[in-house]
Write an enzyme that holds these catalytic residues in place. Structure first.
Site, PDB file in Angstrom:
ATOM      1  N   TYR A 180      40.178  38.634  35.563  1.00  0.00           N
ATOM      2  CA  TYR A 180      38.819  37.766  34.607  1.00  0.00           C
ATOM      3  C   TYR A 180      37.544  37.894  35.387  1.00  0.00           C
ATOM      4  CZ  TYR A 180      40.266  35.058  38.592  1.00  0.00           C
ATOM      5  OH  TYR A 180      40.869  34.479  40.302  1.00  0.00           O
ATOM      6  N   LYS A 181      36.856  38.438  36.540  1.00  0.00           N
ATOM      7  CA  LYS A 181      35.872  38.179  36.629  1.00  0.00           C
ATOM      8  C   LYS A 181      34.953  39.623  35.871  1.00  0.00           C
ATOM      9  CE  LYS A 181      35.926  36.874  41.202  1.00  0.00           C
ATOM     10  NZ  LYS A 181      37.683  35.964  41.200  1.00  0.00           N
TER      11      LYS A 181
ATOM     12  N   PHE B  75      37.302  35.179  51.065  1.00  0.00           N
ATOM     13  CA  PHE B  75      37.763  34.642  50.478  1.00  0.00           C
ATOM     14  C   PHE B  75      39.224  33.826  50.772  1.00  0.00           C
ATOM     15  CE2 PHE B  75      39.955  32.518  46.404  1.00  0.00           C
ATOM     16  CZ  PHE B  75      38.492  31.996  46.215  1.00  0.00           C
TER      17      PHE B  75
ATOM     18  N   ARG C  87      25.095  30.941  43.664  1.00  0.00           N
ATOM     19  CA  ARG C  87      25.821  32.647  43.336  1.00  0.00           C
ATOM     20  C   ARG C  87      24.949  33.060  41.763  1.00  0.00           C
ATOM     21  NH1 ARG C  87      31.850  33.808  44.185  1.00  0.00           N
ATOM     22  NH2 ARG C  87      32.208  32.364  42.708  1.00  0.00           N
TER      23      ARG C  87
ATOM     24  N   ASP D 192      40.816  43.889  49.139  1.00  0.00           N
ATOM     25  CA  ASP D 192      40.646  43.505  47.562  1.00  0.00           C
ATOM     26  C   ASP D 192      39.479  43.581  46.763  1.00  0.00           C
ATOM     27  OD1 ASP D 192      40.157  40.925  46.549  1.00  0.00           O
ATOM     28  OD2 ASP D 192      40.760  39.620  47.713  1.00  0.00           O
TER      29      ASP D 192
END
Length: 416
Positions: free
Chosen positions: A226-227, A129, A375, A201
């Protein structure tokens, strides 16, 4: 699977089915984007109201003590710890992944340098990322002592890239674009055999797949809430440091919340003992308080049960796309092997962005990532098997009718 009724039967037998009722999800929405932003727990609205009206409104400054605000980062860290294989007092919820990564990369580079001054290389993947790479690049510019960011183009190249000059290997456990997942324990062993430190990560791992940082022997980790953890947009991230490394080095963002005795107001910084030293400034209490609502749902199940359903959902999605949409140019880019993928399925399509927007217009919400990647994330707490069936049927119709060709679906907003 040949009929929607077969999917409905799986939902009736799903041991997690009742947990869906704890989320504020519209009945007509098929949400397959929990890998980007989780659905709000129903408890979040009342919790936010209580924090604002009661704790802030009535309690005012007293709430730092009476409502436990000051202890919240560590308390939430201990609630999150079992989901990632961490021990008590090894996790704090705080700041963002970007700032937390700056903290632990700085700490790891200092530790590695003290062990062997010639180690000046950070190894990572080019497909990582971007913020992880940007933080590493920025830190190297600050250090200005011959450090290097060495990027590989494929996971198979990592082992040979990690050598006697490597200080840190910075690895994302589950790739944000493809959903490909590393074997954390095996790769950590390779990193340690080369004398380097392993920084992980967990942005697309925490709450999505079983993680056991301590058993894997990892050195540092960051992740977001938050995911899959459903903490809310921009909710605070977390940082993990095992007890064996917590007091080895004070991280560089030495703000007052990381001070051993912050209310002595000393002009000299003295780091807290333990995980508290990885805090920095005053915390965002309203946002942080909502993180607990998501964590409380996880307390009603376990990661093994979640993983079984996650794999079943993604297996079904891949099967249905490849059988019911076989005449269209969709190419699976997510590994098929269970041990090699997280909780998403990604497909490449020449017009991936437009197809994604056409799906969203029909309330089938996934997302798009460059280049040409659709996705779809599967969150077992609230995703149903019938959602998978209906999503694929909608995808089939969007492709068959070429609805994605409508001009509005080619228009790009600031966030894609």
């Amino acid at each position: 699977m040949n009929h929607r009724d077969d999917a409905a039967a799986l939902d009736r037998d799903d041991p997690l089915a009742s947990l869906r009722d704890q989320f504020a999800l519209g009945r007509d929405t098929i949400y397959l984007d929990g890998n980007s932003l989780g659905v709000p727990p129903k408890a979040a609205a009342s919790r936010a109201a209580a924090v604002i009206a009661e704790e802030w409104g009535d309690g005012l400054i007293r709430s730092w003590n009476t409502a436990g605000w000051f202890a919240l980062p560590k308390r939430l860290g201990n609630k999150l710890a079992p989901l990632i294989g961490a021990a008590e007092d090894e996790v704090v919820v705080t700041d963002t992944i970007s700032s937390n990564l700056f903290k632990i990369l700085s700490a790891a580079l200092r530790v590695a340098n003290e062990r062997d001054p010639k180690r000046r290389v950070i190894v990572s993947e080019r497909s990582n990322f971007p913020t992880d790479l940007y933080i590493a690049q920025g830190l190297i510019e600050q250090l200005d002592r011959g450090y290097e960011l060495r990027l590989v183009d494929h996971a198979s190249e990592l082992a040979s890239a990690i050598d006697e000059n490597t200080a840190v290997a910075m690895i994302t456990h589950v790739n944000y674009r493809t959903g490909a997942m590393h074997d954390m324990a095996a790769l950590t062993r390779i990193i340690h055999q080369a004398g380097a430190l392993a920084v992980w990560d967990l942005a697309h791992s925490a709450g999505a797949v079983p993680v056991d940082l301590n058993s894997a022997g990892a050195d540092y980790a960051v992740g977001c809430t938050y995911k899959y953890l459903n903490g809310g947009p921009g909710s605070p991230a977390f940082i993990w440091v095992p007890k064996r490394l917590q007091n080895v080095f004070s991280q560089p963002l030495s703000g007052w919340w990381g001070h051993k005795k912050p209310f002595e107001m000393s002009p000299e910084y003295q780091p807290d003992d333990g995980i508290g030293r990885f805090l920095c400034g005053t915390q965002s209490i309203v946002s942080m308080s909502l993180v607990e609502c998501g964590l409380d749902v996880f307390g009603q199940t376990d990661m093994a049960t979640l993983r079984r359903k996650s794999l079943a959902l993604s297996d079904l999605f891949i099967e249905l796309v490849e059988t019911r949409c076989s005449e269209f140019p969709l190419q699976l880019v997510t590994p098929r092997a269970h041990a090699e993928r997280g909780s998403q399925a990604s497909f490449e399509h020449p017009h991936g962005y437009e197809v994604t927007q056409a799906l969203i217009a029909r309330n089938v919400i996934g997302d798009y990532r460059e280049p040409r990647i659709l996705r779809f994330g599967f969150t077992p707490l609230y995703t149903r098997y019938v959602d998978v069936w209906d999503a694929v049927e909608t995808l089939r119709d969007v492709l068959a009718t070429e609805a994605w060709r409508a001009p509005e679906f080619a228009e790009r907003g600031a966030v894609t």
